[in-house]
Design a protein around this motif. Sequence first.
Motif, PDB file in Angstrom:
ATOM      1  N   ALA A  60      40.134  -5.941  17.810  1.00 31.69           N
ATOM      2  CA  ALA A  60      39.490  -4.966  18.683  1.00 31.69           C
ATOM      3  C   ALA A  60      40.484  -3.919  19.169  1.00 31.69           C
ATOM      4  O   ALA A  60      40.159  -2.749  19.349  1.00 31.69           O
ATOM      5  CB  ALA A  60      38.861  -5.678  19.878  1.00 31.69           C
ATOM      6  N   THR A  61      41.714  -4.326  19.363  1.00 37.38           N
ATOM      7  CA  THR A  61      42.740  -3.378  19.819  1.00 37.38           C
ATOM      8  C   THR A  61      43.157  -2.441  18.698  1.00 37.38           C
ATOM      9  O   THR A  61      43.397  -1.250  18.915  1.00 37.38           O
ATOM     10  CB  THR A  61      43.965  -4.141  20.337  1.00 37.38           C
ATOM     11  OG1 THR A  61      43.539  -5.037  21.364  1.00 37.38           O
ATOM     12  CG2 THR A  61      45.004  -3.193  20.893  1.00 37.38           C
ATOM     13  N   GLY A  62      43.178  -2.952  17.467  1.00 31.21           N
ATOM     14  CA  GLY A  62      43.654  -2.130  16.362  1.00 31.21           C
ATOM     15  C   GLY A  62      42.625  -1.192  15.798  1.00 31.21           C
ATOM     16  O   GLY A  62      42.968  -0.155  15.242  1.00 31.21           O
ATOM     17  N   HIS A  63      41.345  -1.522  15.919  1.00 31.60           N
ATOM     18  CA  HIS A  63      40.291  -0.696  15.346  1.00 31.60           C
ATOM     19  C   HIS A  63      39.314  -0.335  16.455  1.00 31.60           C
ATOM     20  O   HIS A  63      38.640  -1.199  17.012  1.00 31.60           O
ATOM     21  CB  HIS A  63      39.549  -1.442  14.237  1.00 31.60           C
ATOM     22  CG  HIS A  63      40.465  -1.936  13.155  1.00 31.60           C
ATOM     23  ND1 HIS A  63      41.213  -1.102  12.372  1.00 31.60           N
ATOM     24  CD2 HIS A  63      40.778  -3.199  12.760  1.00 31.60           C
ATOM     25  CE1 HIS A  63      41.930  -1.812  11.516  1.00 31.60           C
ATOM     26  NE2 HIS A  63      41.694  -3.085  11.732  1.00 31.60           N
ATOM     27  N   THR A  64      39.260   0.947  16.780  1.00 35.71           N
ATOM     28  CA  THR A  64      38.343   1.378  17.836  1.00 35.71           C
ATOM     29  C   THR A  64      36.891   1.212  17.425  1.00 35.71           C
ATOM     30  O   THR A  64      36.011   1.051  18.268  1.00 35.71           O
ATOM     31  CB  THR A  64      38.599   2.857  18.161  1.00 35.71           C
ATOM     32  OG1 THR A  64      38.434   3.635  16.970  1.00 35.71           O
ATOM     33  CG2 THR A  64      40.001   3.043  18.712  1.00 35.71           C
ATOM     34  N   SER A  65      36.645   1.273  16.136  1.00 38.31           N
ATOM     35  CA  SER A  65      35.258   1.161  15.687  1.00 38.31           C
ATOM     36  C   SER A  65      34.734  -0.250  15.806  1.00 38.31           C
ATOM     37  O   SER A  65      33.530  -0.450  15.771  1.00 38.31           O
ATOM     38  CB  SER A  65      35.138   1.638  14.235  1.00 38.31           C
ATOM     39  OG  SER A  65      35.931   0.827  13.393  1.00 38.31           O
ATOM     40  N   THR A  66      35.622  -1.227  15.924  1.00 36.89           N
ATOM     41  CA  THR A  66      35.167  -2.609  16.061  1.00 36.89           C
ATOM     42  C   THR A  66      35.527  -3.181  17.417  1.00 36.89           C
ATOM     43  O   THR A  66      35.677  -4.374  17.587  1.00 36.89           O
ATOM     44  CB  THR A  66      35.800  -3.474  14.952  1.00 36.89           C
ATOM     45  OG1 THR A  66      37.224  -3.397  15.066  1.00 36.89           O
ATOM     46  CG2 THR A  66      35.369  -3.031  13.596  1.00 36.89           C
ATOM     47  N   SER A  67      35.742  -2.308  18.386  1.00 33.96           N
ATOM     48  CA  SER A  67      36.141  -2.773  19.704  1.00 33.96           C
ATOM     49  C   SER A  67      34.969  -3.256  20.537  1.00 33.96           C
ATOM     50  O   SER A  67      35.176  -3.797  21.625  1.00 33.96           O
ATOM     51  CB  SER A  67      36.866  -1.643  20.452  1.00 33.96           C
ATOM     52  OG  SER A  67      36.003  -0.528  20.609  1.00 33.96           O
ATOM     53  N   ARG A  68      33.754  -3.035  20.084  1.00 29.60           N
ATOM     54  CA  ARG A  68      32.590  -3.390  20.858  1.00 29.60           C
ATOM     55  C   ARG A  68      31.991  -4.664  20.276  1.00 29.60           C
ATOM     56  O   ARG A  68      31.091  -4.621  19.434  1.00 29.60           O
ATOM     57  CB  ARG A  68      31.581  -2.246  20.847  1.00 29.60           C
ATOM     58  CG  ARG A  68      32.166  -0.936  21.377  1.00 29.60           C
ATOM     59  CD  ARG A  68      31.281   0.245  21.051  1.00 29.60           C
ATOM     60  NE  ARG A  68      29.972   0.160  21.672  1.00 29.60           N
ATOM     61  CZ  ARG A  68      29.686   0.600  22.908  1.00 29.60           C
ATOM     62  NH1 ARG A  68      30.648   1.135  23.650  1.00 29.60           N
ATOM     63  NH2 ARG A  68      28.484   0.510  23.411  1.00 29.60           N
ATOM     64  N   HIS A  69      32.492  -5.807  20.718  1.00 28.09           N
ATOM     65  CA  HIS A  69      32.019  -7.100  20.271  1.00 28.09           C
ATOM     66  C   HIS A  69      31.022  -7.645  21.294  1.00 28.09           C
ATOM     67  O   HIS A  69      31.274  -7.621  22.505  1.00 28.09           O
ATOM     68  CB  HIS A  69      33.171  -8.080  20.104  1.00 28.09           C
ATOM     69  CG  HIS A  69      34.109  -7.702  19.003  1.00 28.09           C
ATOM     70  ND1 HIS A  69      35.360  -8.251  18.882  1.00 28.09           N
ATOM     71  CD2 HIS A  69      33.985  -6.817  17.992  1.00 28.09           C
ATOM     72  CE1 HIS A  69      35.965  -7.725  17.825  1.00 28.09           C
ATOM     73  NE2 HIS A  69      35.150  -6.850  17.275  1.00 28.09           N
ATOM     74  N   HIS A  70      29.922  -8.174  20.808  1.00 27.34           N
ATOM     75  CA  HIS A  70      28.887  -8.701  21.684  1.00 27.34           C
ATOM     76  C   HIS A  70      28.378 -10.026  21.118  1.00 27.34           C
ATOM     77  O   HIS A  70      28.273 -10.189  19.899  1.00 27.34           O
ATOM     78  CB  HIS A  70      27.713  -7.722  21.802  1.00 27.34           C
ATOM     79  CG  HIS A  70      28.104  -6.368  22.302  1.00 27.34           C
ATOM     80  ND1 HIS A  70      28.213  -6.061  23.643  1.00 27.34           N
ATOM     81  CD2 HIS A  70      28.435  -5.227  21.625  1.00 27.34           C
ATOM     82  CE1 HIS A  70      28.583  -4.803  23.785  1.00 27.34           C
ATOM     83  NE2 HIS A  70      28.722  -4.270  22.575  1.00 27.34           N
ATOM     84  N   ARG A  71      28.084 -10.932  22.009  1.00 26.68           N
ATOM     85  CA  ARG A  71      27.428 -12.158  21.600  1.00 26.68           C
ATOM     86  C   ARG A  71      26.011 -11.850  21.103  1.00 26.68           C
ATOM     87  O   ARG A  71      25.351 -10.949  21.618  1.00 26.68           O
ATOM     88  CB  ARG A  71      27.339 -13.139  22.763  1.00 26.68           C
ATOM     89  CG  ARG A  71      28.618 -13.897  23.077  1.00 26.68           C
ATOM     90  CD  ARG A  71      28.387 -14.789  24.281  1.00 26.68           C
ATOM     91  NE  ARG A  71      29.547 -15.598  24.588  1.00 26.68           N
ATOM     92  CZ  ARG A  71      29.716 -16.861  24.200  1.00 26.68           C
ATOM     93  NH1 ARG A  71      28.787 -17.449  23.478  1.00 26.68           N
ATOM     94  NH2 ARG A  71      30.800 -17.523  24.539  1.00 26.68           N
ATOM     95  N   ALA A  72      25.582 -12.622  20.156  1.00 25.68           N
ATOM     96  CA  ALA A  72      24.224 -12.422  19.684  1.00 25.68           C
ATOM     97  C   ALA A  72      23.216 -12.721  20.789  1.00 25.68           C
ATOM     98  O   ALA A  72      22.255 -11.974  20.998  1.00 25.68           O
ATOM     99  CB  ALA A  72      23.948 -13.297  18.463  1.00 25.68           C
ATOM    100  N   GLN A  73      23.415 -13.796  21.505  1.00 25.20           N
ATOM    101  CA  GLN A  73      22.531 -14.135  22.627  1.00 25.20           C
ATOM    102  C   GLN A  73      23.336 -14.894  23.670  1.00 25.20           C
ATOM    103  O   GLN A  73      24.309 -15.585  23.359  1.00 25.20           O
ATOM    104  CB  GLN A  73      21.338 -14.975  22.145  1.00 25.20           C
ATOM    105  CG  GLN A  73      21.698 -16.277  21.449  1.00 25.20           C
ATOM    106  CD  GLN A  73      21.831 -17.452  22.402  1.00 25.20           C
ATOM    107  OE1 GLN A  73      21.300 -17.414  23.515  1.00 25.20           O
ATOM    108  NE2 GLN A  73      22.552 -18.480  21.974  1.00 25.20           N
ATOM    109  N   GLU A  74      22.929 -14.741  24.906  1.00 21.05           N
ATOM    110  CA  GLU A  74      23.624 -15.374  26.021  1.00 21.05           C
ATOM    111  C   GLU A  74      22.701 -16.278  26.818  1.00 21.05           C
ATOM    112  O   GLU A  74      23.044 -16.674  27.934  1.00 21.05           O
ATOM    113  CB  GLU A  74      24.222 -14.289  26.932  1.00 21.05           C
ATOM    114  CG  GLU A  74      25.280 -13.444  26.245  1.00 21.05           C
ATOM    115  CD  GLU A  74      25.864 -12.391  27.172  1.00 21.05           C
ATOM    116  OE1 GLU A  74      25.264 -12.177  28.258  1.00 21.05           O
ATOM    117  OE2 GLU A  74      26.891 -11.791  26.820  1.00 21.05           O
ATOM    118  N   ARG A  75      21.563 -16.605  26.289  1.00 21.66           N
ATOM    119  CA  ARG A  75      20.607 -17.452  27.004  1.00 21.66           C
ATOM    120  C   ARG A  75      21.053 -18.908  27.004  1.00 21.66           C
ATOM    121  O   ARG A  75      21.032 -19.584  28.039  1.00 21.66           O
ATOM    122  CB  ARG A  75      19.229 -17.308  26.374  1.00 21.66           C
ATOM    123  CG  ARG A  75      18.138 -18.119  27.060  1.00 21.66           C
ATOM    124  CD  ARG A  75      16.787 -17.865  26.385  1.00 21.66           C
ATOM    125  NE  ARG A  75      15.729 -18.669  26.949  1.00 21.66           N
ATOM    126  CZ  ARG A  75      15.024 -18.348  28.035  1.00 21.66           C
ATOM    127  NH1 ARG A  75      15.279 -17.206  28.665  1.00 21.66           N
ATOM    128  NH2 ARG A  75      14.080 -19.138  28.487  1.00 21.66           N
TER     129      ARG A  75
END
Length: 638
Positions: free
Chosen positions: A487-502
């Motif tokens: 995430a630090t090296g690639h700005t395009s992949t810096s937005r990581h999200h869990r598929a679901q948090e329920r």
Amino acid sequence: MPPTLDLSTNSHTKVVVAPPRINLRRAASYQHDRGPLSSTSSRFSFNHLVFSPPPSPGLPSLSPPAKKPSGRLFGTVRPLRIIRYAIRLLSIVVVFFVALEVLTWLFGEPVPATAPTEAARPVEEAEKETGMVSQQTAPDFPTPMVITDHRGRAKWTVSIPPGSEFPLTMNQYADMCSKCQQVAERTRYLRSHGHGLHQLSLGFGSDSADDFIDVQEAEKAGYLPGPEKPSGSSQEPDAAGGTVCRKSLTFVLESTDAGLGKTLMMLWMAYGIAEKEGRAFFVDDTRWAYGKFTSIFQPPPLPGCSAPPSHEILPCPRHARHLVASAATMDVLFGSLTENADPPSESHDRAQRRAQFSLARRGYEALSRLNEEDSAYVDARIRELNAKRLVPESNGQRNGLAVGVHIRRGDRHPLELQYRHSYMPLNLYTDTAHQIIETYFNQTGGGLLGGSADDQGAAAAAKEQSIVVLASDDPVVYDSPELVAAATGHTSTSRHHRAQERIKLASKEAIKEVSTRKSVMRKFVDETFGWEGGFFAAMFWNLGVSSAARSTSASATTAALAPTDTTPSAETLRLRSLVGRAYMMDLAVLAGASDVVICTVSAVGCRLLAVMMGWESAIERGNWVNIDGGYGWLGLEW
């Protein structure tokens, strides 16, 4: 001077000379020196009909006599006449056999299959070796059996005593399927090596489908005892009223595999097969390790008929009227769908893969609807993730790319030889996601999804809004150093999200953190353990079981790898159901919110994602990316 012939003393004065062409043979009516014969004469005989006149003393014929044909196959007999004779003879034989069949059908008596004859001795010996049943009276346990019909022919059926518990155990179903093959082979042997007129048949062979008698026909013929009264037990699958289905397929959700993916794949494909063959489809969750089917999914579609009695639902043969299928009888149900070379690769029959995919897709569309609460959450989560990749200045007309990443660890290892005893490195997932995003926005022809940015500025803005949606059975993966570095090296992949948090699979550290909070009324008194490392069968089977109960097990290793014989408690089923719900919500969000999905085909969840995306999107357009070797979609293989 030569002497002259003196004819003066002859009594005749004239000599009549016959012309040279006059035949010198006697007249046909003058066969006696005393004159002609007549039918009224006392000297009449049949000699003139027997003896031919002597040969003529005339000159030989100018043309040579015709020679007799030599070396002809039929001599003077024409071939067409022989063909006519053969047809007549064949007709007589056919009429004889037809009459024999009719007489046998009218007056023939059943021949006991266990009659103590010389021909039956090898059969009895084979039955003792294989445990077959060949008798007139049905046994009191589920098994296939050899019978003889009213024409004395050997046939076979499957006997399940009425009132037996449904479903039977997996071991019983597996044992019955193996015996079905043996009994079918023995029946074909008896029919082909039968002795006596009762075994004669007009056919040139025995069809295996004709050798089997279904339960309904066997009960009507008296080979099997019918139920004394309709069973109203809760164990019967035909709780709904109405007319019994003509054909049906009941899938039993029971497996020794702790994972949910393979069971779902079989369930979906079984539904596709039932729909293709015109069978009503039923789901039985009596002994499902994840609890009730409706705790994860919505109820399956109800057919317009009721399920048959349980003793008519057979695991074999494949063409039975009412069929039951489970993980134990997978080979019987799917047959050639799983017969492929080893190891699998893209060079396999594409049409066969497409057939499996189509069957699974039909089952997914009919059976994968989540329960109302989880379904509402998944829809809201997909809308939330779609909003995160919107470009602010585009007024919702341009989005960033959403790349879904499914990471399976635990007891599932990759197929690629290099990582077969470990796991795929996390940087392979992130590097592949970064490459897909870069390629998509750098191409001028549209990339993977068929579209491209109007200019460099819009492309850069959309690229910055691209997101990566993560789903994993290992809770440590979400905070792993590899993903943080990526995430630090690639700005395009810096937005990581869990598929679901329920529903989250917690780690040991997270459990300890929660247990030390003051707001928690009760601390964990049992040994704390989490899902570090991923989903393992040992942990799944021991959910809800205390450490004291686990320590009293005779073999901890065996108990950890296989389901226990005891009925799980309500708390255990609730925990297992939560695991199943989390698994399905992860897949549903990945399939619904992602433009491209990256996964390893060794995990069945990865194959389920392809089915949920559809053939055109996943396979044809290449939006389903496998990084575990050069394999394609494998279906039920491996």
